[in-house]
Design a protein around this motif. Structure first.
Motif, PDB file in Angstrom:
ATOM      1  N   GLU A 180       0.819  -1.209   0.000  1.00 22.69           N
ATOM      2  CA  GLU A 180       0.000   0.000   0.000  1.00 22.69           C
ATOM      3  C   GLU A 180       0.859   1.267   0.000  1.00 22.69           C
ATOM      4  O   GLU A 180       0.396   2.323  -0.381  1.00 22.69           O
ATOM      5  N   ASP A 181       2.070   1.166   0.458  1.00 21.25           N
ATOM      6  CA  ASP A 181       2.967   2.315   0.604  1.00 21.25           C
ATOM      7  C   ASP A 181       4.303   1.933  -0.014  1.00 21.25           C
ATOM      8  O   ASP A 181       5.242   1.555   0.670  1.00 21.25           O
ATOM      9  N   ALA A 182       4.399   2.029  -1.325  1.00 23.13           N
ATOM     10  CA  ALA A 182       5.575   1.547  -2.051  1.00 23.13           C
ATOM     11  C   ALA A 182       6.870   2.250  -1.639  1.00 23.13           C
ATOM     12  O   ALA A 182       7.950   1.694  -1.780  1.00 23.13           O
ATOM     13  N   GLU A 183       6.765   3.485  -1.126  1.00 24.10           N
ATOM     14  CA  GLU A 183       7.968   4.223  -0.737  1.00 24.10           C
ATOM     15  C   GLU A 183       8.384   3.939   0.706  1.00 24.10           C
ATOM     16  O   GLU A 183       9.504   4.223   1.089  1.00 24.10           O
ATOM     17  N   GLY A 184       7.482   3.398   1.509  1.00 17.42           N
ATOM     18  CA  GLY A 184       7.792   3.153   2.916  1.00 17.42           C
ATOM     19  C   GLY A 184       8.576   1.866   3.103  1.00 17.42           C
ATOM     20  O   GLY A 184       8.392   0.895   2.378  1.00 17.42           O
ATOM     21  N   VAL A 185       9.469   1.889   4.094  1.00 18.24           N
ATOM     22  CA  VAL A 185      10.295   0.714   4.384  1.00 18.24           C
ATOM     23  C   VAL A 185      10.231   0.422   5.877  1.00 18.24           C
ATOM     24  O   VAL A 185      10.386   1.314   6.704  1.00 18.24           O
ATOM     25  N   TYR A 186       9.974  -0.828   6.224  1.00 10.76           N
ATOM     26  CA  TYR A 186       9.992  -1.294   7.603  1.00 10.76           C
ATOM     27  C   TYR A 186      11.305  -2.031   7.849  1.00 10.76           C
ATOM     28  O   TYR A 186      11.747  -2.805   7.016  1.00 10.76           O
ATOM     29  N   THR A 187      11.883  -1.802   9.019  1.00 11.05           N
ATOM     30  CA  THR A 187      13.072  -2.535   9.434  1.00 11.05           C
ATOM     31  C   THR A 187      12.781  -3.171  10.784  1.00 11.05           C
ATOM     32  O   THR A 187      12.375  -2.484  11.722  1.00 11.05           O
ATOM     33  N   PHE A 188      12.969  -4.481  10.878  1.00  8.64           N
ATOM     34  CA  PHE A 188      12.713  -5.227  12.104  1.00  8.64           C
ATOM     35  C   PHE A 188      14.040  -5.599  12.747  1.00  8.64           C
ATOM     36  O   PHE A 188      14.909  -6.162  12.087  1.00  8.64           O
ATOM     37  N   HIS A 189      14.193  -5.274  14.028  1.00  3.66           N
ATOM     38  CA  HIS A 189      15.403  -5.592  14.779  1.00  3.66           C
ATOM     39  C   HIS A 189      15.069  -6.727  15.744  1.00  3.66           C
ATOM     40  O   HIS A 189      14.170  -6.601  16.575  1.00  3.66           O
ATOM     41  N   VAL A 190      15.799  -7.839  15.628  1.00  2.00           N
ATOM     42  CA  VAL A 190      15.545  -9.034  16.420  1.00  2.00           C
ATOM     43  C   VAL A 190      16.806  -9.392  17.199  1.00  2.00           C
ATOM     44  O   VAL A 190      17.923  -9.276  16.677  1.00  2.00           O
ATOM     45  N   ALA A 191      16.637  -9.831  18.438  1.00  5.03           N
ATOM     46  CA  ALA A 191      17.779 -10.237  19.268  1.00  5.03           C
ATOM     47  C   ALA A 191      18.534 -11.377  18.587  1.00  5.03           C
ATOM     48  O   ALA A 191      17.925 -12.307  18.072  1.00  5.03           O
ATOM     49  N   THR A 192      19.842 -11.292  18.583  1.00  9.03           N
ATOM     50  CA  THR A 192      20.665 -12.327  17.946  1.00  9.03           C
ATOM     51  C   THR A 192      21.245 -13.306  18.949  1.00  9.03           C
ATOM     52  O   THR A 192      21.855 -14.289  18.558  1.00  9.03           O
ATOM     53  N   GLU A 193      21.062 -13.034  20.241  1.00  9.53           N
ATOM     54  CA  GLU A 193      21.517 -13.949  21.289  1.00  9.53           C
ATOM     55  C   GLU A 193      20.320 -14.315  22.151  1.00  9.53           C
ATOM     56  O   GLU A 193      19.431 -13.498  22.380  1.00  9.53           O
ATOM     57  N   GLY A 194      20.291 -15.541  22.639  1.00 14.53           N
ATOM     58  CA  GLY A 194      19.155 -15.980  23.451  1.00 14.53           C
ATOM     59  C   GLY A 194      17.917 -16.152  22.582  1.00 14.53           C
ATOM     60  O   GLY A 194      18.013 -16.479  21.402  1.00 14.53           O
ATOM     61  N   LYS A 195      16.756 -15.895  23.167  1.00 16.12           N
ATOM     62  CA  LYS A 195      15.511 -16.008  22.415  1.00 16.12           C
ATOM     63  C   LYS A 195      15.447 -14.900  21.361  1.00 16.12           C
ATOM     64  O   LYS A 195      15.878 -13.775  21.625  1.00 16.12           O
ATOM     65  N   PRO A 196      14.924 -15.194  20.182  1.00 15.48           N
ATOM     66  CA  PRO A 196      14.885 -14.188  19.110  1.00 15.48           C
ATOM     67  C   PRO A 196      13.718 -13.209  19.280  1.00 15.48           C
ATOM     68  O   PRO A 196      12.782 -13.180  18.499  1.00 15.48           O
ATOM     69  N   TYR A 197      13.772 -12.404  20.330  1.00  9.00           N
ATOM     70  CA  TYR A 197      12.720 -11.428  20.586  1.00  9.00           C
ATOM     71  C   TYR A 197      12.786 -10.286  19.575  1.00  9.00           C
ATOM     72  O   TYR A 197      13.866  -9.855  19.164  1.00  9.00           O
ATOM     73  N   LEU A 198      11.612  -9.785  19.218  1.00  6.33           N
ATOM     74  CA  LEU A 198      11.509  -8.582  18.402  1.00  6.33           C
ATOM     75  C   LEU A 198      11.807  -7.392  19.307  1.00  6.33           C
ATOM     76  O   LEU A 198      11.121  -7.177  20.305  1.00  6.33           O
ATOM     77  N   LEU A 199      12.851  -6.638  19.009  1.00  8.65           N
ATOM     78  CA  LEU A 199      13.285  -5.541  19.865  1.00  8.65           C
ATOM     79  C   LEU A 199      12.792  -4.183  19.393  1.00  8.65           C
ATOM     80  O   LEU A 199      12.482  -3.308  20.194  1.00  8.65           O
ATOM     81  N   LYS A 200      12.737  -4.006  18.074  1.00  7.21           N
ATOM     82  CA  LYS A 200      12.390  -2.683  17.543  1.00  7.21           C
ATOM     83  C   LYS A 200      11.859  -2.837  16.127  1.00  7.21           C
ATOM     84  O   LYS A 200      12.319  -3.677  15.363  1.00  7.21           O
ATOM     85  N   VAL A 201      10.870  -1.998  15.782  1.00  2.00           N
ATOM     86  CA  VAL A 201      10.385  -1.905  14.411  1.00  2.00           C
ATOM     87  C   VAL A 201      10.489  -0.434  14.020  1.00  2.00           C
ATOM     88  O   VAL A 201       9.960   0.443  14.698  1.00  2.00           O
ATOM     89  N   ALA A 202      11.213  -0.181  12.946  1.00  3.65           N
ATOM     90  CA  ALA A 202      11.381   1.186  12.456  1.00  3.65           C
ATOM     91  C   ALA A 202      10.704   1.300  11.091  1.00  3.65           C
ATOM     92  O   ALA A 202      10.808   0.393  10.266  1.00  3.65           O
ATOM     93  N   TYR A 203       9.984   2.399  10.893  1.00  4.75           N
ATOM     94  CA  TYR A 203       9.329   2.653   9.616  1.00  4.75           C
ATOM     95  C   TYR A 203       9.832   3.990   9.093  1.00  4.75           C
ATOM     96  O   TYR A 203       9.915   4.969   9.832  1.00  4.75           O
ATOM     97  N   GLN A 204      10.148   4.027   7.825  1.00  2.40           N
ATOM     98  CA  GLN A 204      10.543   5.282   7.190  1.00  2.40           C
ATOM     99  C   GLN A 204       9.770   5.402   5.888  1.00  2.40           C
ATOM    100  O   GLN A 204       9.905   4.571   4.991  1.00  2.40           O
TER     101      GLN A 204
END
Length: 64
Positions: A5-29
């Motif tokens: 729906e938003d061809a110019e928008g980009v989401y970036t998902f930051h996931v923990a790389t040690e231990g459980k792979p928790y979602l830490l941050k979602v950035a949208y630009q």
């Protein structure tokens, strides 16, 4: 990741790389704005309660 729906928008998902792979941050630009959502307190109990009746809005007649 991009949104169809938003061809110019980009989401970036930051996931923990040690231990459980928790979602830490979602950035949208996007073209018009940016947002960042942070996540924490994993495995901590939530104090979720139903709202009091006085705080509930009846929208069943809306738009009629």
């Amino acid at each position: 990741m991009t949104d169809k729906e938003d061809a110019e928008g980009v989401y970036t998902f930051h996931v923990a790389t040690e231990g459980k792979p928790y979602l830490l941050k979602v950035a949208y630009q996007g073209a018009d704005y940016r947002s960042t959502t942070f996540f924490s307190a994993f495995d901590a109990p939530l104090g979720v309660r139903s709202p009091a009746d006085a705080d509930v809005l009846d929208t069943s007649a809306a738009g009629r």
